[in-house]
Design a protein around this motif. Structure first.
Motif, PDB file in Angstrom:
ATOM      1  N   TYR A  13       0.884  -0.922   0.130  1.00 26.70           N
ATOM      2  CA  TYR A  13       0.234  -0.122  -0.038  1.00 26.70           C
ATOM      3  C   TYR A  13       0.897   1.296   0.634  1.00 26.70           C
ATOM      4  N   CYS A  14       1.984   0.636  -0.105  1.00 25.08           N
ATOM      5  CA  CYS A  14       3.020   2.202   0.097  1.00 25.08           C
ATOM      6  C   CYS A  14       2.610   3.222  -0.712  1.00 25.08           C
ATOM      7  N   SER A  15       2.601   4.693  -0.454  1.00 22.55           N
ATOM      8  CA  SER A  15       2.641   5.967  -1.141  1.00 22.55           C
ATOM      9  C   SER A  15       3.734   6.487  -1.715  1.00 22.55           C
ATOM     10  N   ASN A  16       4.761   5.717  -1.948  1.00 19.80           N
ATOM     11  CA  ASN A  16       5.692   6.498  -2.398  1.00 19.80           C
ATOM     12  C   ASN A  16       5.460   6.204  -3.985  1.00 19.80           C
TER      13      ASN A  16
ATOM     14  N   ASN B 108       0.497   3.638  13.651  1.00 21.45           N
ATOM     15  CA  ASN B 108      -0.444   3.981  12.591  1.00 21.45           C
ATOM     16  C   ASN B 108      -0.280   2.475  11.776  1.00 21.45           C
ATOM     17  N   VAL B 109      -1.846   2.434  11.257  1.00 24.97           N
ATOM     18  CA  VAL B 109      -1.754   1.463  10.371  1.00 24.97           C
ATOM     19  C   VAL B 109      -2.800   1.371   9.132  1.00 24.97           C
ATOM     20  N   VAL B 110      -2.045   1.302   8.119  1.00 21.17           N
ATOM     21  CA  VAL B 110      -3.109   1.539   6.892  1.00 21.17           C
ATOM     22  C   VAL B 110      -3.781   0.050   6.956  1.00 21.17           C
TER      23      VAL B 110
ATOM     24  N   GLN C   5      -4.923   5.065   0.301  1.00 24.72           N
ATOM     25  CA  GLN C   5      -5.418   6.029  -0.679  1.00 24.72           C
ATOM     26  C   GLN C   5      -4.598   5.005  -1.622  1.00 24.72           C
ATOM     27  N   TYR C   6      -4.963   5.611  -3.113  1.00 18.45           N
ATOM     28  CA  TYR C   6      -4.607   4.811  -4.149  1.00 18.45           C
ATOM     29  C   TYR C   6      -3.586   5.482  -4.987  1.00 18.45           C
ATOM     30  N   LEU C   7      -2.639   6.303  -4.587  1.00 11.87           N
ATOM     31  CA  LEU C   7      -1.682   6.745  -5.447  1.00 11.87           C
ATOM     32  C   LEU C   7      -0.753   5.954  -4.969  1.00 11.87           C
ATOM     33  N   GLY C   8       0.049   6.397  -6.156  1.00 14.54           N
ATOM     34  CA  GLY C   8       1.750   5.432  -6.128  1.00 14.54           C
ATOM     35  C   GLY C   8       1.422   4.459  -6.128  1.00 14.54           C
ATOM     36  N   TRP C   9       2.340   3.654  -5.383  1.00 12.16           N
ATOM     37  CA  TRP C   9       2.686   2.133  -5.335  1.00 12.16           C
ATOM     38  C   TRP C   9       1.308   1.581  -5.370  1.00 12.16           C
ATOM     39  N   ALA C  10       0.192   2.400  -3.947  1.00 10.82           N
ATOM     40  CA  ALA C  10      -0.594   1.706  -3.907  1.00 10.82           C
ATOM     41  C   ALA C  10      -2.004   1.728  -5.021  1.00 10.82           C
ATOM     42  N   HIS C  11      -1.852   2.347  -6.026  1.00 15.57           N
ATOM     43  CA  HIS C  11      -2.690   2.861  -6.907  1.00 15.57           C
ATOM     44  C   HIS C  11      -2.630   2.066  -8.344  1.00 15.57           C
ATOM     45  N   ARG C  12      -1.300   0.564  -8.109  1.00 15.29           N
ATOM     46  CA  ARG C  12      -1.203  -0.544  -8.558  1.00 15.29           C
ATOM     47  C   ARG C  12      -1.534  -2.021  -7.752  1.00 15.29           C
TER      48      ARG C  12
ATOM     49  N   ASP D 175     -11.857   7.801   0.644  1.00 14.32           N
ATOM     50  CA  ASP D 175     -12.372   8.469  -0.336  1.00 14.32           C
ATOM     51  C   ASP D 175     -12.712   7.543  -1.438  1.00 14.32           C
ATOM     52  N   TYR D 176     -13.029   6.070  -1.813  1.00 12.31           N
ATOM     53  CA  TYR D 176     -13.601   5.952  -2.831  1.00 12.31           C
ATOM     54  C   TYR D 176     -14.761   5.668  -2.475  1.00 12.31           C
TER      55      TYR D 176
END
Lengths: 357, 83
Positions: free
Chosen positions: A21-24, A147-149, A179-186, A224-225
């Motif tokens: 889920y990384c956002s980087n 913190n837990v995603v 949040q589906y940005l960065g690595w999480a999006h894939r 947010d989805y």
């Protein structure tokens, strides 16, 4: 003119964990890392500009051996310093050293409530070590945030996650849906929960929050989805937050790499000029850039049309309404992503650090 | 936190830091992910959260004890003072 209150100092993109889920960013710039003296200068400029809190994060900030020097500089400047970490690699001795030079608080990531499910998400068996880090943090009397995603693979454990944070003595528990940005999006289709799963988790959190009031702050960031309206991303573009990347670029949001903007290089300019004068920071500040349906919307001063990075990622246009909004002409993209996630259970793709060409 | 009384001895929590804002001169109470801007009377109360009793704080500031206790309870809900 607005001022930044928070500096997000991304010290490196490297990390011993490989969280799906990384956002980087999926590809990181092949540029040298900012040197210690540059970071210390940036911290000083941040203090002058009005910043009062600094988050040392990454990647894994512990991988920089000058972290102590940066924390000490923050303390000198009276900045409230927060180390956002996986806890790896860390010894009690190093943590004591960081506390001694003035670290104010520590935020420790956990991936789930149990070793097995944690390792499946992080690609590394780090659970027992993280528990040890939490114990050291309490022994050293540093405030602890856990913190837990959250996502489909761990939402059902949320009650156990809350119990874990209590047991560890956390003063704050951040439960942030992915949040589906960065690595999480894939990994979007593998990570996205369904509505029933979310509602169940939300009820558990609400009950725990009432029980824990005054002892542990419990934050639950909605995905947010699954919302009808977008989140107020970063409290507005260039309003309160400034992110500095490992290679010294200033950005209004940690996910902004994907935007076709020239982010100011802090090797060549000051943080003040980046904040006040750069095109990148002014581009989406306020609401003037908004188009319909946002322009005439009564929520425009509240949510600024949502997340610029998400609008760009999903529509190719960073001035578009964030598609999570059900008033967006592109909202069907989000509806389709929810439906696609419900129909499939693809495997997680763990993060790999890849350099951009 | 247990209900507050004149005998409670509030102390600022370890996570909270007081400082003066460089741009505005206001008193800030900072804690993880948050910051409060304190007005003059709130700042005066927080500066006296050093282990003395709430009754002593009210006497020192010549302020109604009920107001002091209300404010301390609000800080207690955020985990910013301990007794």
């Amino acid at each position: 003119m607005s001022r930044p209150y928070v500096l997000v100092a991304e010290l490196t993109y490297r990390c011993p964990l490989r969280c799906a889920y990384c956002s980087n960013p999926t590809e990181v710039p092949d540029r040298p890392a900012l040197a210690t003296a540059d970071w210390q200068r940036v911290l000083g400029e941040a203090g002058e500009l009005g910043v009062v809190q600094v988050h040392f994060t990454g990647g894994e900030p512990l991988l920089r051996d000058d972290l102590e020097a940066l924390v000490a500089r923050a303390a000198e400047l009276e900045l409230y310093s927060n180390l956002i970490t996986s806890g790896m690699p860390l010894t009690r001795e190093r943590l004591a050293g960081l506390a001694a030079v003035g670290l104010c608080a520590l935020q420790l990531s956990f991936q789930a409530a149990r070793p097995g499910s944690s390792a499946a998400i992080a690609g590394v068996d780090a659970f027992a070590h993280k528990r040890q880090v939490a114990a050291w943090t309490r022994e050293l009397e540093l405030p602890l945030t856990v913190n837990v995603v959250l996502h489909r693979q761990n939402l059902d454990e949320v009650g156990a996650i809350i119990a874990l944070a209590e047991e560890l003595g956390a003063e704050r528990l951040e439960l942030a849906n992915t949040q589906y940005l960065g690595w999480a999006h894939r990994n979007r289709a593998a990570l996205m929960p369904d509505r029933a799963q979310l509602d169940a988790a939300r009820a558990v959190v609400a009950a725990a929050r009432a029980r824990l009031r005054g002892r542990m702050e419990l934050l639950f960031v909605l995905p947010d989805y699954h919302a009808d309206r977008p989140r107020t991303c970063m409290n507005g573009w260039g309003e309160r937050y400034v992110v500095v990347t490992p290679d010294g670029r200033a950005m209004p949001c940690h996910a902004a790499h994907i935007l076709p903007l020239a982010f100011p290089d802090l090797r060549a300019c000051s943080l003040a000029s980046a904040w006040n004068d750069s095109d990148a920071f002014q581009r989406y500040r306020g609401t003037d850039y908004l188009r319909e349906p946002c322009r005439s919307c009564d929520q425009r001063e509240v949510d600024h049309g949502g997340c610029r990075c998400q609008a760009f990622l999903l529509t190719g246009d960073a001035t578009a309404a964030d598609p999570v909004c059900d008033l967006s002409p592109h909202h069907d993209l989000v509806v389709a992503a929810r439906a696609a996630a419900a129909d499939t259970a693809p495997p997680l793709t763990l993060r790999r650090l890849r350099l951009a060409r | 936190m247990t209900p507050l009384s004149a005998d409670s001895r509030p102390r600022l929590a370890r996570k909270a830091r007081l400082r003066t804002d460089r741009l505005t001169g206001e008193t800030l109470l900072l804690y993880p992910e948050h910051g409060l801007v304190l007005n003059a009377s709130a700042a005066a109360i927080v500066r006296l959260c050093d282990g003395r009793s709430a009754g002593d704080i009210a006497a020192e500031l010549a302020a109604p004890l009920a107001d002091i206790l209300d404010f301390l309870a609000a800080l207690g809900d955020r985990g910013l003072v301990t007794t």
